[in-house]
Design a protein around this motif. Sequence first.
Motif, PDB file in Angstrom:
ATOM      1  N   LYS A   1       0.856  -1.234   0.005  1.00 10.41           N
ATOM      2  CA  LYS A   1       0.057  -0.094   0.057  1.00 10.41           C
ATOM      3  C   LYS A   1       0.746   1.376   0.020  1.00 10.41           C
ATOM      4  N   ARG A   2       1.879   1.279   0.750  1.00 10.90           N
ATOM      5  CA  ARG A   2       2.796   2.251   0.936  1.00 10.90           C
ATOM      6  C   ARG A   2       3.312   2.713  -0.609  1.00 10.90           C
ATOM      7  N   PHE A   3       4.037   1.729  -1.239  1.00 12.98           N
ATOM      8  CA  PHE A   3       4.562   1.708  -2.411  1.00 12.98           C
ATOM      9  C   PHE A   3       3.582   2.259  -3.501  1.00 12.98           C
ATOM     10  N   ASP A   4       2.388   1.591  -3.463  1.00 15.03           N
ATOM     11  CA  ASP A   4       1.241   2.162  -4.287  1.00 15.03           C
ATOM     12  C   ASP A   4       1.008   3.580  -4.299  1.00 15.03           C
ATOM     13  N   ILE A   5       1.025   4.357  -2.743  1.00 18.06           N
ATOM     14  CA  ILE A   5       0.443   5.572  -2.668  1.00 18.06           C
ATOM     15  C   ILE A   5       1.866   6.311  -2.945  1.00 18.06           C
ATOM     16  N   ILE A   6       3.401   5.943  -3.084  1.00 19.45           N
ATOM     17  CA  ILE A   6       4.299   6.672  -3.537  1.00 19.45           C
ATOM     18  C   ILE A   6       4.054   6.957  -5.327  1.00 19.45           C
ATOM     19  N   VAL A   7       3.899   5.909  -5.843  1.00 15.29           N
ATOM     20  CA  VAL A   7       3.522   5.825  -7.389  1.00 15.29           C
ATOM     21  C   VAL A   7       2.408   6.774  -7.584  1.00 15.29           C
ATOM     22  N   GLY A   8       1.421   6.672  -6.793  1.00 15.65           N
ATOM     23  CA  GLY A   8       0.468   7.605  -7.294  1.00 15.65           C
ATOM     24  C   GLY A   8       0.522   9.061  -6.986  1.00 15.65           C
ATOM     25  N   ILE A   9       1.248   9.433  -6.019  1.00 10.02           N
ATOM     26  CA  ILE A   9       1.914  10.568  -5.832  1.00 10.02           C
ATOM     27  C   ILE A   9       2.478  11.181  -7.037  1.00 10.02           C
ATOM     28  N   ALA A  10       3.486  10.396  -7.282  1.00  9.48           N
ATOM     29  CA  ALA A  10       4.458  10.663  -8.213  1.00  9.48           C
ATOM     30  C   ALA A  10       3.622  10.891  -9.804  1.00  9.48           C
ATOM     31  N   ARG A  11       2.698   9.941  -9.917  1.00 10.57           N
ATOM     32  CA  ARG A  11       1.994  10.313 -11.151  1.00 10.57           C
ATOM     33  C   ARG A  11       1.040  11.492 -11.143  1.00 10.57           C
ATOM     34  N   GLY A  12       0.512  11.819 -10.032  1.00 19.68           N
ATOM     35  CA  GLY A  12      -0.023  13.107  -9.900  1.00 19.68           C
ATOM     36  C   GLY A  12       0.851  14.358  -9.980  1.00 19.68           C
ATOM     37  N   LEU A  13       1.916  14.333  -9.516  1.00 20.42           N
ATOM     38  CA  LEU A  13       3.019  15.490  -9.725  1.00 20.42           C
ATOM     39  C   LEU A  13       3.381  15.481 -10.936  1.00 20.42           C
ATOM     40  N   LEU A  14       3.464  14.169 -11.813  1.00 21.34           N
ATOM     41  CA  LEU A  14       4.034  14.471 -13.274  1.00 21.34           C
ATOM     42  C   LEU A  14       2.879  15.035 -14.056  1.00 21.34           C
ATOM     43  N   TYR A  15       1.564  14.905 -13.742  1.00 23.84           N
ATOM     44  CA  TYR A  15       0.436  15.562 -14.429  1.00 23.84           C
ATOM     45  C   TYR A  15       0.578  17.046 -14.316  1.00 23.84           C
ATOM     46  N   LEU A  16       0.927  17.398 -13.086  1.00 24.68           N
ATOM     47  CA  LEU A  16       1.016  18.830 -12.884  1.00 24.68           C
ATOM     48  C   LEU A  16       2.169  19.430 -13.571  1.00 24.68           C
ATOM     49  N   HIS A  17       3.391  18.978 -13.381  1.00 24.94           N
ATOM     50  CA  HIS A  17       4.394  19.416 -13.966  1.00 24.94           C
ATOM     51  C   HIS A  17       4.528  19.357 -15.750  1.00 24.94           C
ATOM     52  N   ARG A  18       3.880  18.239 -16.272  1.00 20.82           N
ATOM     53  CA  ARG A  18       4.050  18.067 -17.592  1.00 20.82           C
ATOM     54  C   ARG A  18       2.841  17.908 -18.483  1.00 20.82           C
ATOM     55  N   ASP A  19       1.949  16.991 -17.819  1.00 22.55           N
ATOM     56  CA  ASP A  19       0.701  16.467 -18.658  1.00 22.55           C
ATOM     57  C   ASP A  19      -0.451  17.355 -18.690  1.00 22.55           C
TER      58      ASP A  19
ATOM     59  N   LYS B   1       1.467  24.198 -16.687  1.00 24.48           N
ATOM     60  CA  LYS B   1       2.478  23.787 -15.806  1.00 24.48           C
ATOM     61  C   LYS B   1       2.457  24.332 -14.506  1.00 24.48           C
ATOM     62  N   ILE B   2       2.228  23.403 -13.517  1.00 19.97           N
ATOM     63  CA  ILE B   2       1.852  23.905 -12.024  1.00 19.97           C
ATOM     64  C   ILE B   2       3.051  23.369 -11.147  1.00 19.97           C
ATOM     65  N   ILE B   3       3.374  24.379 -10.417  1.00 16.83           N
ATOM     66  CA  ILE B   3       4.527  24.083  -9.295  1.00 16.83           C
ATOM     67  C   ILE B   3       3.389  24.240  -8.063  1.00 16.83           C
ATOM     68  N   HIS B   4       3.483  23.092  -7.203  1.00 16.46           N
ATOM     69  CA  HIS B   4       2.746  23.068  -5.959  1.00 16.46           C
ATOM     70  C   HIS B   4       3.132  23.815  -4.828  1.00 16.46           C
TER      71      HIS B   4
END
Length: 805
Positions: A586-604, A608-611
């Motif tokens: 579950k912790r690994f899935d949370i890490i990956v999920g946060i990374a995907r959300g952050l990539l969306y903000l930065h690139r996709d 282009k959003i900086i949190h």
Amino acid sequence: MKFLLILLCFSLIRFHDSLAADDTISPNQTLLDTGQTLVSIGEKFELGFFSPQNSKNRYVGIWFKNVADLIPVWVANRDSPLLDSSGALKITETGNIVIVGNQTDNFIWSSNSSAKYPTLQLLDTGNLVVKDGSSENYAWQSFDHPRDLVIAGMTLGWDYVNGRSLNLTSWSSPQDPSTGNFTYALDPRLLPQVLLFKGRDILVRNGPYDGVRIGGDRPLKDYAVFRPNYNVNETHVYATFSDVDNSTANMFRLNPSSGSPELLRWNQGRSEWVTVYSVQKDDCDTYERCGPNGLCDSSQNRVCQCPTGFVPKVPEEWNRIDSSSGCVLKTRLNCSASEGFKKFSGFKLPYGEFSVNWTVVRNDECESICRRNCSCLAYAVALVGGCVVWSGDMLDMRLFTDGGQDLYIRMAASEFGSDGNGKRTAVIISVSVVAGFVVLFLFGWYIVRKRNSRRPSTGGDRDPVLVEEDVELPSFGFDTIAKATNNFSSTNKIGEGGFGPVYKGMLSTEQEIAVKRLSKDSGQGLVEFHNEIILIAKLQHRNLVRLLGCCIQGEERMLIYEYMPNRSLDLYIFNQTRGTALDWRKRFDIIVGIARGLLYLHRDSRLKIIHRDLKASNILLDHEMNPKISDFGLARIFRGDQTEVNTKRVVGTYGYMSPEYAIDGQFSVKSDVFSFGVMVLEIVSGEKNRGFAHPDHELNLLGHAWKLWNEGRPMELVDILMENIAKSEVLRCIEVGLLCVQKRPEDRPSMSSVLSMLDNENISFSQPKQPGFYTERSFTETDSSSSLYMPNVSAEISFTKIQSR
């Protein structure tokens, strides 16, 4: 000659049969009381025969091998001593451990265990186990039979399914390890607290564990010895302990003379055991010192007080220094609807007649349970343990200057003034004409603002509101939100951040919502309010929280979000009990999920959003524990050609800010990457970066992780409470975290590279360089937040006076 050879062979066989292996005994071997011992494989513990000081009786015990002052951590035959050194320890063919006299087969002590293909082994944890060759499980272990102390890995508590209790009982005296008069036991009623008994009388009650402290004492990690963990559910309540520092010998022991619980640590330099913590420290630690409903406050000359709303039960006795007659309510209760609950903070939650509902963890639900029961006098949501309600006198309360928990006591309406809940009555005057003008004015102001809005500047004293496109966002009426939140009732309040209070609500469509209401005293204002509207309304991603609408009426500003039932990530990874619910997968899935959300903000995303305020309390969890990034009040939009921006207004959270941002006001996508790296290391370790302490160095969590990595010991960073660990993934995450928190922003990977590293085991990594702020101790510790649910306040540094725009 033949006879001599036969005799020699026979002697060698007998010698082999009586000489135990290094750490194990088989059924054909015997451990004799002739100096023979078992030594664990890492040479940390030793088992053998011993005599207490000034005693000739012989016992089989386990002790720390390399500690000069022998204090046995476990004694087998504590109530059945051998009177001389003729004893022997064996394990039978059926798996039963026995202690016998060398001249007889009479059992002095037996473990009453059984196994098919048994071996007896002393583990490097100090646990003596019977291993069954046909099973991976232990047929018997000494850790299931504690004596007068616990070491790391041992457990105290109750198993309701098997009807088994694991308690400590003191020695009769320093010379006699037999069962004494003092018992240290976990409360069996699902509230994680420990009691010290003398016979049947309670002497000391620690108070409930809140995830950091016991009762309200200093956090145990401050003593640099043990880290506790409580596991509570409907089948059991357990307390286990782990060593903060594995390089020294530690134990939690009942003093053999007084029975007082104390933490001992071996001081190698002084060659002695040192008491680093004692449960009984002041007069208020005495159980029920101030009588029923009395409050003990050790900071006062007269330690016994009556809480607000109570009066002394026997006034003429109350002025006595040793008074313990207790207190009674000033106004009797009659179970009317007008009665309310007065909040008391910093309390050691009381003892007495109480019940626990461990599935209820919300304040409003707990209040409802108490309100429905006319005999209920008080309630609390214990930070570890769930909803607790008291139905009689409250015993053994005390006040702490630091720590403690909130207690809500039922009182008559007269104690509050005009209404039972102690809230000021909100007077709402609705004038439709005025409201119409206000709405028209706000609409016109918004249109003018949109038309006159400019591209974001690269500097300035104040971050601009960024409005570049039309935003289609539903608008909710004030009355609708007021009704949904029960007129912003305190029972609906679920948190408070820099923006203001946050309420849970229910729309007429039965959709649950979270309402952020801008406070007049908020550290954030209209800029952040509109910034969040503009940004989140444009963003759609499964790992971003969804904004449902807003409410703008008069001076009211509110944001309406989807409700996240599991609240925020920090409640799980920094809470010693809730953290057990998050295994590694579950912790690994949370890490990956946060990374995907952050990539969306930065690139996709379209923007282009900086949190700028990424942290565990701003990661919300839905009903399936999927992570969603929240709180965009401090976020900034970048133009397509922008890579970094300088600002004179530094906002965010110490411990998560990148060095270039906190010091120079320079931020970019790599600033968010730094914050992400901090979160990864926190998720892996279960520790906060800010406030992390280690007895051997002054590094924070980042520096500690980097030190372990360079020394080839990265797995020591891992949260000991975590289950189902995949070592390769854990190591990958630690390395990713360290790469993300490197001091120089150009050394940090992009979020696209981070996701590739997390998803692909075959990608080779560069060696992490020194982290930023890895020895930082200069800022005041503040976990700032404008989180939807957590009560924190955002940090802000302004280098110049902010000018209005």
